[in-house]
Write an enzyme that holds these catalytic residues in place. Structure first.
Site, PDB file in Angstrom:
ATOM      1  N   GLY A  74      12.972  50.507 -20.836  1.00 54.15           N
ATOM      2  CA  GLY A  74      12.041  51.377 -20.558  1.00 54.15           C
ATOM      3  C   GLY A  74      11.052  50.274 -20.059  1.00 54.15           C
ATOM      4  N   THR A  75      11.297  49.299 -19.924  1.00 44.69           N
ATOM      5  CA  THR A  75      10.384  48.329 -18.588  1.00 44.69           C
ATOM      6  C   THR A  75      10.389  48.360 -17.725  1.00 44.69           C
ATOM      7  OG1 THR A  75      10.821  45.990 -20.368  1.00 44.69           O
ATOM      8  CG2 THR A  75      10.152  45.846 -18.622  1.00 44.69           C
ATOM      9  N   GLN A 181       8.103  54.637 -28.366  1.00 47.90           N
ATOM     10  CA  GLN A 181       8.106  54.137 -29.987  1.00 47.90           C
ATOM     11  C   GLN A 181       7.798  55.914 -29.657  1.00 47.90           C
ATOM     12  OE1 GLN A 181       8.532  52.458 -31.945  1.00 47.90           O
ATOM     13  NE2 GLN A 181       9.215  50.943 -30.496  1.00 47.90           N
ATOM     14  N   CYS A 327       9.082  40.328 -28.508  1.00 51.34           N
ATOM     15  CA  CYS A 327       8.533  39.244 -27.678  1.00 51.34           C
ATOM     16  C   CYS A 327       7.631  37.755 -27.918  1.00 51.34           C
ATOM     17  CB  CYS A 327       8.093  40.238 -25.852  1.00 51.34           C
ATOM     18  SG  CYS A 327       8.672  41.799 -25.583  1.00 51.34           S
TER      19      CYS A 327
HETATM   20  C1  PLP Z   1      10.566  48.326 -26.714  1.00 51.73           C
HETATM   21  C2  PLP Z   1       9.584  49.244 -26.106  1.00 51.73           C
HETATM   22  C3  PLP Z   1       9.688  48.986 -25.001  1.00 51.73           C
HETATM   23  C4  PLP Z   1      10.798  48.031 -23.467  1.00 51.73           C
HETATM   24  O1  PLP Z   1      11.707  48.769 -23.258  1.00 51.73           O
HETATM   25  P1  PLP Z   1      12.792  48.131 -23.273  1.00 51.73           P
HETATM   26  O2  PLP Z   1      14.174  49.122 -23.239  1.00 51.73           O
HETATM   27  O3  PLP Z   1      13.513  46.959 -23.763  1.00 51.73           O
HETATM   28  O4  PLP Z   1      13.044  47.365 -22.053  1.00 51.73           O
HETATM   29  C5  PLP Z   1       8.444  48.888 -23.679  1.00 51.73           C
HETATM   30  N1  PLP Z   1       6.752  49.886 -24.834  1.00 51.73           N
HETATM   31  C6  PLP Z   1       7.546  50.194 -25.962  1.00 51.73           C
HETATM   32  C7  PLP Z   1       5.675  50.612 -26.461  1.00 51.73           C
HETATM   33  C8  PLP Z   1       8.871  50.071 -27.050  1.00 51.73           C
HETATM   34  O5  PLP Z   1       8.544  49.465 -27.950  1.00 51.73           O
END
Ligand code: PLP
Length: 417
Positions: A74-75, A181, A327
């Site tokens: 997601g990052t 989410q 984090c």
């Molecule tokens: C977990 C999360 C991310 C990051 O996703 P990763 O795959 O861990 O990098 C980004 N945005 C939200 C809202 C998240 O809950």
């Protein structure tokens, strides 16, 4: 490791890999290990399976498969969307986002500021909601992109992304949403949302960590973030993470099969958990609006307590919950989300998030409701609040600097140690 029972109430941090997902992945870690870029059949067969997974991922969000770019997380999806908007519009050097985004956005935008870009971090109301009039006014002639999360990972509060995308387009500005989410909790339809970019992360919906996707609306100009081979139609260099892409596809399929039924069930569990805490434990409050909110999330403020102490005692009986984003756990800084909602630092530091998932049952809720009230009572009996009572050894925090008296207390403890 002991085999004690785990009562996992932290599904916004990550989720268990579904057995069906693992099963779908395994052949691609054993027999079917070809490189999809290879010209021979052993590679081509893998390409076909990647494209099948892309179709499933597209179906999950109602996108054309060609609009789906697989990423590592997601990052990366969030970073890539904002990066691309700035690279393809070099004359535009302003980004609009919010103060309650995941650190994947906040930290990236802070870096952009250091590189000379302008960023507006929109504030939120005390219930976590956004003032759309304010958002509209923040858009400038040099705004390249508005990046706003769909659902907040800490409070579950949902932003009206459809309306936000409409505002962006009336001003000719790109719109990205971090929908990490939302997957598995809300019905996602990129067509009706109207966004240009949308991020997902598969470990939040029962595939492994380390795979995500970025939806890029057809005909949107795109500059890749990872430069290399021609993979992903030239939108992301790097040999495809084949087994994980297959896992994401299978997980997307499972979400579509179970979304409606599971959400009704999980919402009922969450409501029972939340109502029981708020009515039976004195000095408790919900953080954020009751609705619109994710069906699985409950953020609760426990007066005159430190969340870290509560979480430590919950951990001792096998209950996993969180004090905010993964984090920031371990830090005594209060959650930036709760601070942006103008909760007092003390209330923010006393807040615990419970997030349910498809593997939770009524027994998990019963187990929490059995253990939480005595833990709260015990901690309140020994501690009149204040981090002095909480041992989080070796951590540093800005909030300490602002609290000389407590910093003194910490020094004393350090010397004693
Ligand atoms: C977990 C999360 C991310 C990051 O996703 P990763 O795959 O861990 O990098 C980004 N945005 C939200 C809202 C998240 O809950």
């Amino acid at each position: 490791m002991s085999q004690r029972k785990i009562c996992y109430l932290d599904n916004n941090a990550t989720t268990r890999v579904a057995p069906e997902v693992l099963e779908a992945m395994l052949p691609f870690l054993t027999e079917r290990w070809g490189n999809p870029s290879s010209a021979y059949a052993f590679g081509n067969e893998v390409t076909k399976q990647i494209e099948a997974a892309r179709a499933k991922a597209g179906a999950l969000i109602n996108a054309d498969p060609r609009e789906v770019v697989f990423t590592s997380c997601g990052t990366e999806s969030n970073n890539s969307a904002i990066h691309s908007a700035l690279m393809t519009n070099p004359a535009k050097r302003h980004v609009v986002t919010t103060a309650v985004e995941h650190s994947a956005n906040i930290k990236f935008c802070e870096l952009l500021q250091k590189r000379g870009y302008a960023v507006t971090f929109l504030p939120v109301e005390s219930d976590g909601s956004l003032d759309l009039h304010r958002l509209e006014k923040s858009i400038r002639p040099d705004t390249a992109i508005v990046s706003v999360m769909w659902a907040n990972n800490e409070t579950g509060v949902i932003f009206p992304v459809e309306e936000i995308a409409a505002i962006c387009h009336s001003k000719g500005v790109l719109c990205h949403t971090d929908a990490v989410q939302a997957a598995g909790k809300l019905k996602i339809d990129v067509r009706s949302l109207g966004v240009d970019f949308l991020s997902l992360s598969a470990h939040k919906f029962h595939a492994p960590k380390g795979i995500g996707l970025l939806y890029v609306k057809r005909r949107t100009r795109f500059q890749p973030y990872l430069i290399g081979g021609h993979q992903e139609r030239d939108r992301r260099g790097g040999t495809e993470n084949v087994p994980y892409i297959i896992g994401l596809g299978r997980a997307a399929e499972l979400v579509m099969e179970h979304l409606d039924g599971e959400n009704t069930r999980i919402r009922a569990l969450r409501d029972r958990l939340e109502n029981a805490i708020l009515t039976t434990i004195p000095g408790t409050n919900r953080n954020g609006a009751k609705e619109p909110r994710l069906p699985n999330t409950s953020s609760i403020a426990l007066d005159s307590l430190e969340a870290e102490a509560v979480l430590m005692l919950l951990d001792q009986v096998g209950i996993c919950a969180s004090s905010g984003s993964a984090c920031t756990t371990g830090s005594l800084d209060p959650s930036h989300v709760l601070v942006a909602m103008r909760l007092s630092p003390a209330r923010a530091r006393g807040s615990v998030r419970f997030s349910l998932g498809i593997y939770n049952t009524g027994e998990d809720v019963d187990y929490l409701l059995e253990h939480l009230p005595p833990i709260v009572a015990k901690l309140r009996a020994v501690s009149p609040a204040g981090p002095d009572e909480v041992k989080v050894a070796g951590r540093d925090s800005k909030s300490w600097a602002a609290r000389p008296a407590r910093r003194e207390g910490r020094k004393v403890r350090k010397q004693a140690a």
